[in-house]
Design an enzyme around this catalytic site. Structure first.
Site, short mmCIF file in Angstrom:
data_model
loop_
_atom_site.label_atom_id
_atom_site.label_comp_id
_atom_site.label_asym_id
_atom_site.label_seq_id
_atom_site.Cartn_x
_atom_site.Cartn_y
_atom_site.Cartn_z
N GLY A 45 6.22 4.51 -0.50
CA GLY A 45 5.93 5.88 -0.24
C GLY A 45 4.59 6.25 0.58
N GLU A 46 3.53 5.49 0.10
CA GLU A 46 2.10 5.71 0.78
C GLU A 46 2.24 4.95 1.85
OE1 GLU A 46 -2.40 5.67 -0.37
OE2 GLU A 46 -1.02 5.15 -2.13
N SER A 47 2.69 3.67 2.01
CA SER A 47 2.63 3.10 3.27
C SER A 47 3.32 3.87 4.36
CB SER A 47 3.32 1.89 3.19
OG SER A 47 2.62 1.01 2.31
#
Length: 131
Positions: A45-47
């Site tokens: 998700g953060e990527s």
């Protein structure tokens, strides 16, 4: 993509301002009991969210994460998971994205929200607010 994304086996499928999609194998990203690690969902998700925010930010600007949260609702045990990132808010200094991670059967496994702060490259921290 970055070293962590490569180590986790992420593959980017689609990358536009409206939607970013990536897949990641379950194998190699599990807890000792064989379930997809919750932290692996967050890395996916953060990527996606950070890359999408930087695409929105444009040349000469940098988006950096300031908040992330995740709710895990199912555990994948095999195959691949797919993260679909869509914007919630795209502003001048803040970008918010939601990432929905599903398993091979289309079942939602995790919902992640990330907020990125956008600033000019080389701008000192707090300069945009006068601090």
């Amino acid at each position: 993509m970055g070293a962590l994304a490569e180590k986790m086996g992420m593959e980017f499928v689609e990358f536009t301002l409206e939607r970013c999609v990536a897949t990641m194998p379950v194998e190699g990203n599990t807890q000792p009991v064989g379930l997809m690690h919750g932290g692996a969902y967050v890395v996916l998700g953060e990527s996606l969210g950070s890359m999408a925010a930087n695409l929105h930010a444009g040349p000469g600007r940098l988006a950096v994460g300031v908040d992330i949260n995740a709710t895990h609702t199912r555990s994948a045990t095999s195959g691949v998971v797919t993260g679909v990132c869509t914007p919630v808010h795209l502003g001048k200094t803040i970008a918010v994205h939601e990432i929905v991670v599903t398993d091979d059967h289309g079942r939602r496994c995790s919902t992640i929200r990330i907020t990125n702060h956008i600033r000019r490259i080389g701008q000192p921290r707090g300069a945009e607010t006068g601090r």
